[in-house]
Design an enzyme around this catalytic site. Structure first.
Site, PDB file in Angstrom:
ATOM      1  N   CYS A 169       1.082  -1.070  -0.134  1.00  0.00           N
ATOM      2  CA  CYS A 169       0.091  -0.029   0.014  1.00  0.00           C
ATOM      3  C   CYS A 169       0.904   1.290  -0.130  1.00  0.00           C
ATOM      4  O   CYS A 169       1.751   1.409   0.937  1.00  0.00           O
ATOM      5  CB  CYS A 169      -0.893   0.001   1.187  1.00  0.00           C
ATOM      6  SG  CYS A 169      -1.521   1.516   1.721  1.00  0.00           S
TER       7      CYS A 169
ATOM      8  N   CYS B 193       0.660   3.387   3.159  1.00  0.00           N
ATOM      9  CA  CYS B 193       1.455   2.811   4.166  1.00  0.00           C
ATOM     10  C   CYS B 193       2.707   2.300   4.165  1.00  0.00           C
ATOM     11  O   CYS B 193       3.652   2.361   5.099  1.00  0.00           O
ATOM     12  CB  CYS B 193       0.825   1.123   4.270  1.00  0.00           C
ATOM     13  SG  CYS B 193      -0.994   0.947   4.205  1.00  0.00           S
TER      14      CYS B 193
END
Length: 471
Positions: free
Chosen positions: A377, A380
């Site tokens: 991600c 992330c």
């Protein structure tokens, strides 16, 4: 009584002896199921992040000295709430500390791409220059900026996308230097991009499942296994506690800013997740406090360097404000009085095996740093890289500089390292504050929900009614 009747009676008695425990097991399982279903709506109770105004003063669950540190929990809570958190909140919004240079797209060095990084909610399309809206190319003027879903090629929901609005004037006068604890190379290249952290807050992104679990499994199982209860080597405890504390802090921020209802785009605090991932595990909370004090110690140890550093972004008023906030943080009278040395690093790496053990743990942390390239991600990965680099900078300050007798270098930090260090300290500060402000109420609410399941006769009767026909 005939032999046949006796045998039948014995068989019935045996069936009863194992039927009752099994019936009890079914009752327990059904109770847990009802409890989970009942508790599933708890996360909607605190949708307003400012609605909880509880205080832990004098009633804290965690008391005494933070393990392996030099300050107690009550002192940490008071210092953080009254002094450190307000300063850090202001500091990370200044032009110098809001921009971070990062390589967002890299090949994972440990396993081939399994396609998980193409999750709809966790990726952003890399647009060619001519597709960017014109305001993205102009100097940054407004903290609100453009939302990330204004990118022409943006697909799906924007919560995991990284907004690349930047101010080209924000970077001057810092040299590149090596960090033996970090995998990343921060030298300027076409693959690096500047990211405005204020436009990309750390929060829930929808990044879950096998890909996310594999990152943490690799970190813990291969690079920082949990030490045994009888472990006497403090160095082997430190790395695990730092990673556990960082993991807990990240989970707090995800639970604290969670997409509760996708259809209405309702965000708020998922207190069920907060309780399940952090608050019901006292060791995780303690490790978070430990990590906070460890990073705070690194900042205070680097006082002379940070005070003299050049926080030049071309905005004279903002740069003066940044320097003032840094000095307030470093020379806080309350901090110097109540907790002058948050963590004592001098007790580590002693004895003949010290240098070898240090190299081993350094290698493990470099592997953890490299694992951030495997996060599927984009947002992330951004916050994973930043916080791991911040932790690597703290390790560098505490364990790789300042002791000339042991061959340590004179302290020299990159601009990116300072930005990561201060932003990490702010993340940990926010997490500690959430535990202090919300912890007691969340624990009480969740425990009440669990207790109600077994306390209500009507519900227990319904569980039995379900169990008996099934059996």
């Amino acid at each position: 009584m005939g032999k046949g009747a006796i045998k039948e009676e014995e068989s019935e008695r045996k069936r009863k002896t194992w039927r009752l425990p099994l019936l009890g097991l079914i009752v327990v399982l059904l109770a847990v199921a009802v409890s989970s279903r009942t508790a599933s709506n708890v996360g909607f109770f605190f949708t307003d992040r400012n609605s909880c105004s509880c205080s832990l003063q004098g009633t804290g669950k965690y008391k005494g000295i933070v393990e392996d540190c030099c300050c107690d929990y009550e002192t940490v809570d008071n210092l953080n709430t009254e002094v450190l958190n307000p300063l850090l909140q202001d500091l990370v919004t200044t032009p110098f500390f809001r921009y971070y240079k990062v390589k967002l797209w890299c090949d994972c060095p440990f396993w081939p791409d399994d396609g998980m990084c193409r999750l709809r909610d966790c990726s952003v399309c890399e647009c060619p220059e001519n597709e960017f809206p014109e305001p993205f190319k102009r100097p940054y003027n407004n903290i609100a900026g453009l939302p990330s879903d204004n990118l022409i090629c943006q697909e799906g929901k924007p919560q995991a996308a990284v907004d690349r609005t930047i101010d080209n004037r924000a970077f001057r006068g810092w040299v590149e230097t090596n960090n033996p604890w970090s995998h990343d190379d921060d030298t300027d290249s076409d693959e690096m991009t500047y990211v405005n952290l204020q436009l990309n807050p750390e929060k829930y992104t929808g990044y879950t499942g096998t890909s996310a679990r594999r990152i943490w499994d690799s970190i813990y199982s291969e690079n920082c296994p949990k030490y045994s209860s009888g472990e006497t080597c403090p160095e082997k405890k430190v790395l695990y506690k730092l990673i556990s504390g960082l993991h807990s802090s990240i989970s707090m921020h995800i639970a604290g800013d969670y997409l509760l209802d996708e259809s209405s785009n309702q965000w708020g605090q998922n207190i069920e997740l907060m309780y399940d991932r952090i608050l019901r595990h006292p060791d995780r909370v303690r490790n978070m406090y430990f990590t906070y004090l460890f990073v705070l110690r690194a900042v205070t140890k680097a006082t002379a360097y940070l005070e003299q550093a050049e926080y030049d972004t071309g905005n004279h008023a903002e740069d003066l404000k940044t320097q003032s906030l840094i000095k307030q943080l470093l020379y806080s009278p309350k901090l110097q009085t109540a907790c002058p040395v948050p963590f004592d690093e001098a007790k580590l790496w002693q004895g003949q095996s010290g240098p070898e053990l240090k190299q081993q743990i350094q290698k493990q942390f470099r592997n953890i740093s490299a694992l951030m390239d495997c996060v599927g991600c984009e947002k992330c990965r951004l916050w994973g890289k930043l916080q791991v680099q911040g932790l690597g900078t703290a390790l560098k300050i505490l364990f790789s500089v300042g002791n000339q007798d042991k061959g340590d270098q004179t302290l020299q930090l990159q601009r990116n390292e300072v930005i990561a260090l201060v932003n990490l300290l702010n993340r940990l500060s926010e997490s500690v504050k959430m535990v202090r402000d919300m912890g007691p109420d969340v624990e009480r609410l969740m425990e009440d929900q669990i207790n109600k399941v077994s306390a209500k006769p009507g519900r227990l009767r319904r569980i039995l009614d379900l169990a008996v026909p099934f059996w």
